[in-house]
Design an enzyme around this catalytic site. Structure first.
Site, PDB file in Angstrom:
ATOM      1  N   LEU A  10      38.586  37.210  42.738  1.00  0.00           N
ATOM      2  CA  LEU A  10      38.017  35.948  42.618  1.00  0.00           C
ATOM      3  C   LEU A  10      38.666  35.426  41.303  1.00  0.00           C
ATOM      4  O   LEU A  10      38.771  36.062  40.283  1.00  0.00           O
ATOM      5  CB  LEU A  10      36.705  35.774  42.883  1.00  0.00           C
ATOM      6  CG  LEU A  10      36.125  36.392  43.932  1.00  0.00           C
ATOM      7  CD1 LEU A  10      34.444  36.356  43.790  1.00  0.00           C
ATOM      8  CD2 LEU A  10      36.732  36.345  45.125  1.00  0.00           C
ATOM      9  N   GLY A  55      37.731  41.174  44.428  1.00  0.00           N
ATOM     10  CA  GLY A  55      37.845  40.253  45.571  1.00  0.00           C
ATOM     11  C   GLY A  55      39.056  40.532  46.443  1.00  0.00           C
ATOM     12  O   GLY A  55      39.161  40.317  47.728  1.00  0.00           O
ATOM     13  N   ASN A  78      36.002  46.610  40.889  1.00  0.00           N
ATOM     14  CA  ASN A  78      35.867  47.011  39.434  1.00  0.00           C
ATOM     15  C   ASN A  78      34.822  46.093  38.769  1.00  0.00           C
ATOM     16  O   ASN A  78      34.710  45.802  37.495  1.00  0.00           O
ATOM     17  CB  ASN A  78      37.207  46.729  38.518  1.00  0.00           C
ATOM     18  CG  ASN A  78      37.687  45.083  38.748  1.00  0.00           C
ATOM     19  OD1 ASN A  78      37.484  44.721  39.910  1.00  0.00           O
ATOM     20  ND2 ASN A  78      38.603  44.793  37.935  1.00  0.00           N
ATOM     21  N   GLU A  79      33.864  45.440  39.425  1.00  0.00           N
ATOM     22  CA  GLU A  79      33.138  44.507  39.195  1.00  0.00           C
ATOM     23  C   GLU A  79      32.345  44.820  37.764  1.00  0.00           C
ATOM     24  O   GLU A  79      32.059  44.011  37.036  1.00  0.00           O
ATOM     25  CB  GLU A  79      31.969  44.099  40.162  1.00  0.00           C
ATOM     26  CG  GLU A  79      32.669  42.961  41.361  1.00  0.00           C
ATOM     27  CD  GLU A  79      33.515  43.510  42.326  1.00  0.00           C
ATOM     28  OE1 GLU A  79      33.737  44.629  42.255  1.00  0.00           O
ATOM     29  OE2 GLU A  79      33.777  42.645  43.141  1.00  0.00           O
TER      30      GLU A  79
HETATM   31  C1  LIG Z   1      20.040  41.657  41.686  1.00  0.00           C
HETATM   32  C2  LIG Z   1      20.773  40.315  42.462  1.00  0.00           C
HETATM   33  C3  LIG Z   1      21.905  40.740  42.508  1.00  0.00           C
HETATM   34  C4  LIG Z   1      22.662  39.594  43.293  1.00  0.00           C
HETATM   35  C5  LIG Z   1      24.085  39.770  43.682  1.00  0.00           C
HETATM   36  C6  LIG Z   1      24.876  38.630  43.844  1.00  0.00           C
HETATM   37  C7  LIG Z   1      25.972  38.380  43.203  1.00  0.00           C
HETATM   38  C8  LIG Z   1      27.011  39.322  42.656  1.00  0.00           C
HETATM   39  C9  LIG Z   1      27.569  38.453  41.540  1.00  0.00           C
HETATM   40  C10 LIG Z   1      28.935  38.580  41.231  1.00  0.00           C
HETATM   41  C11 LIG Z   1      29.884  39.082  42.392  1.00  0.00           C
HETATM   42  C12 LIG Z   1      31.123  38.543  42.035  1.00  0.00           C
HETATM   43  C13 LIG Z   1      32.243  39.364  42.579  1.00  0.00           C
HETATM   44  C14 LIG Z   1      33.645  39.251  41.998  1.00  0.00           C
HETATM   45  C15 LIG Z   1      34.861  39.338  42.342  1.00  0.00           C
HETATM   46  C16 LIG Z   1      36.148  39.405  41.694  1.00  0.00           C
HETATM   47  O1  LIG Z   1      36.889  39.361  42.156  1.00  0.00           O
HETATM   48  S1  LIG Z   1      35.802  39.113  39.855  1.00  0.00           S
HETATM   49  C17 LIG Z   1      37.610  39.072  39.399  1.00  0.00           C
HETATM   50  C18 LIG Z   1      37.986  40.372  39.470  1.00  0.00           C
HETATM   51  N1  LIG Z   1      39.553  40.398  38.974  1.00  0.00           N
HETATM   52  C19 LIG Z   1      39.956  41.086  38.077  1.00  0.00           C
HETATM   53  O2  LIG Z   1      39.447  41.762  37.160  1.00  0.00           O
HETATM   54  C20 LIG Z   1      41.531  41.228  37.761  1.00  0.00           C
HETATM   55  C21 LIG Z   1      41.814  40.637  36.387  1.00  0.00           C
HETATM   56  N2  LIG Z   1      43.330  40.292  36.038  1.00  0.00           N
HETATM   57  C22 LIG Z   1      44.017  41.388  35.783  1.00  0.00           C
HETATM   58  O3  LIG Z   1      43.661  42.485  35.692  1.00  0.00           O
HETATM   59  C23 LIG Z   1      45.355  40.999  35.827  1.00  0.00           C
HETATM   60  O4  LIG Z   1      45.618  39.554  35.733  1.00  0.00           O
HETATM   61  C24 LIG Z   1      46.240  41.602  36.972  1.00  0.00           C
HETATM   62  C25 LIG Z   1      45.875  41.126  38.412  1.00  0.00           C
HETATM   63  C26 LIG Z   1      46.385  43.129  36.885  1.00  0.00           C
HETATM   64  C27 LIG Z   1      47.677  41.095  36.745  1.00  0.00           C
HETATM   65  O5  LIG Z   1      48.350  41.477  35.587  1.00  0.00           O
HETATM   66  P1  LIG Z   1      49.287  40.323  35.047  1.00  0.00           P
HETATM   67  O6  LIG Z   1      50.450  40.178  35.823  1.00  0.00           O
HETATM   68  O7  LIG Z   1      49.672  41.012  33.429  1.00  0.00           O
HETATM   69  O8  LIG Z   1      48.712  38.876  34.695  1.00  0.00           O
HETATM   70  P2  LIG Z   1      47.893  38.190  33.718  1.00  0.00           P
HETATM   71  O9  LIG Z   1      47.146  39.098  32.844  1.00  0.00           O
HETATM   72  O10 LIG Z   1      49.076  37.702  32.689  1.00  0.00           O
HETATM   73  O11 LIG Z   1      47.099  37.187  34.229  1.00  0.00           O
HETATM   74  C28 LIG Z   1      47.819  35.993  34.365  1.00  0.00           C
HETATM   75  C29 LIG Z   1      46.856  34.679  34.002  1.00  0.00           C
HETATM   76  O12 LIG Z   1      45.612  34.848  35.292  1.00  0.00           O
HETATM   77  C30 LIG Z   1      44.608  34.931  34.375  1.00  0.00           C
HETATM   78  N3  LIG Z   1      43.810  35.772  35.531  1.00  0.00           N
HETATM   79  C31 LIG Z   1      44.078  37.010  35.926  1.00  0.00           C
HETATM   80  N4  LIG Z   1      43.134  37.214  36.988  1.00  0.00           N
HETATM   81  C32 LIG Z   1      42.105  36.199  36.731  1.00  0.00           C
HETATM   82  C33 LIG Z   1      41.135  36.142  37.527  1.00  0.00           C
HETATM   83  N5  LIG Z   1      40.654  36.986  38.561  1.00  0.00           N
HETATM   84  N6  LIG Z   1      40.150  35.066  37.359  1.00  0.00           N
HETATM   85  C34 LIG Z   1      40.703  34.162  36.605  1.00  0.00           C
HETATM   86  N7  LIG Z   1      41.645  34.326  35.955  1.00  0.00           N
HETATM   87  C35 LIG Z   1      42.640  35.330  35.970  1.00  0.00           C
HETATM   88  C36 LIG Z   1      44.883  35.610  33.077  1.00  0.00           C
HETATM   89  O13 LIG Z   1      43.791  35.391  32.048  1.00  0.00           O
HETATM   90  C37 LIG Z   1      46.167  34.781  32.779  1.00  0.00           C
HETATM   91  O14 LIG Z   1      45.693  33.574  32.550  1.00  0.00           O
HETATM   92  P3  LIG Z   1      46.574  32.704  31.430  1.00  0.00           P
HETATM   93  O15 LIG Z   1      47.889  32.361  32.292  1.00  0.00           O
HETATM   94  O16 LIG Z   1      46.787  33.313  30.265  1.00  0.00           O
HETATM   95  O17 LIG Z   1      45.811  31.313  31.309  1.00  0.00           O
END
Ligand SMILES: CCCCC/C=C\C/C=C\CCC/C=C/C(=O)SCCNC(=O)CCNC(=O)[C@H](O)C(C)(C)COP(=O)(O)OP(=O)(O)OC[C@H]1O[C@@H](n2cnc3c(N)ncnc32)[C@H](O)[C@@H]1OP(=O)(O)O
Length: 203
Positions: A10, A55, A78-79
């Site tokens: 996400l 996500g 990995n949340e």
């Molecule tokens: C008790 C009551 C309980 C109630 C429960 C209810 C709800 C529960 C609550 C929450 C649930 C939420 C569920 C969430 C799900 C998700 O999916 S959260 C997102 C998880 N994703 C990640 O952790 C991945 C993060 N990204 C990376 O690890 C890397 O980017 C990569 C995918 C491995 C790729 O690496 P690389 O090619 O080196 O890319 P960059 O690192 O350069 O990234 C590029 C730019 O993108 C930004 N970015 C990357 N991922 C995200 C993301 N997911 N969201 C926003 N932004 C992201 C990164 O910062 C870079 O940005 P800039 O270009 O520098 O601006």
């Protein structure tokens, strides 16, 4: 296809420093996407061309079959590493894919698996060289399309309806839980730090 990334999960910026009504709408859209994909009558095969955290892993698990590229990629929910938690339907989908015990370990540790590890635990069904992921997915698709459609669809529905009905009946409550959880100051701080760390990793 984006090389090296199937889905980064996400977009965290969609629920970082946002108004409650914006996070509500975001979560409702995600529920829609999941219900449509998980409940699709079509055969769905994920060609996981690269990283697939959180996500991204959910979307892949919502498909009928998963082919993942070999290489330095990871997949998993990995949340917890971000200080957030996987909601019940993420958990149920993973349990349905790799079983209760592996899910329990996987979620608490926020585990991200290599393609080989993911294949070993059944999180993905097949691994293929990166330049052949689509080819492998196409080959598998041919097999699935040979099955009489009505029988395959009814079987899929029997397997998936419980989770679909459960989420469908709890959508409002689930949106409320998401928004009230992610809007907490402590969670917003964790998300901010995580976004910073992603940017730092890049530079
Ligand atoms: C008790 C009551 C309980 C109630 C429960 C209810 C709800 C529960 C609550 C929450 C649930 C939420 C569920 C969430 C799900 C998700 O999916 S959260 C997102 C998880 N994703 C990640 O952790 C991945 C993060 N990204 C990376 O690890 C890397 O980017 C990569 C995918 C491995 C790729 O690496 P690389 O090619 O080196 O890319 P960059 O690192 O350069 O990234 C590029 C730019 O993108 C930004 N970015 C990357 N991922 C995200 C993301 N997911 N969201 C926003 N932004 C992201 C990164 O910062 C870079 O940005 P800039 O270009 O520098 O601006």
């Amino acid at each position: 296809m984006v090389p090296n990334i199937f889905s980064a999960g996400l977009d965290i910026t969609e629920f970082y420093q946002k108004k409650p009504e914006e996070t509500d709408a975001f979560w409702r859209t995600l529920q829609d996407v999941f219900l449509r994909l998980y409940g699709s009558k079509l055969v769905t095969i994920a060609a996981i061309s690269g990283h697939s955290p959180a996500g991204g892993c959910l979307l892949a698990m919502a498909c009928d079959y998963r082919v993942m590229a070999t290489g330095k990629y990871t997949i998993g929910l990995n949340e917890t590493l971000l200080g957030i938690i996987a909601p019940f339907w993420f958990i149920e989908t993973m349990k349905n894919t790799i079983g209760h015990r592996e899910t329990e370990k996987s979620l608490q540790l926020g585990k991200l698996y290599s393609p080989e590890q993911a294949e070993n635990i059944g999180l993905v069904d097949q691994i293929c060289p990166p330049d052949d992921v689509l080819g492998c997915a196409r080959k598998e698709m041919v097999k699935w399309l040979k099955i009489p459609d009505h029988a395959r669809i009814l079987t899929k529905q029997l397997m998936r309806n419980e989770l679909i009905n459960n989420l469908s009946s709890k959508r409002k409550e689930d949106i409320y839980n998401f928004t009230s959880f992610v809007q907490k100051d402590s969670i917003q701080r964790s998300l901010g730090l995580y976004l910073e760390s992603l940017k730092k990793k890049k530079s």
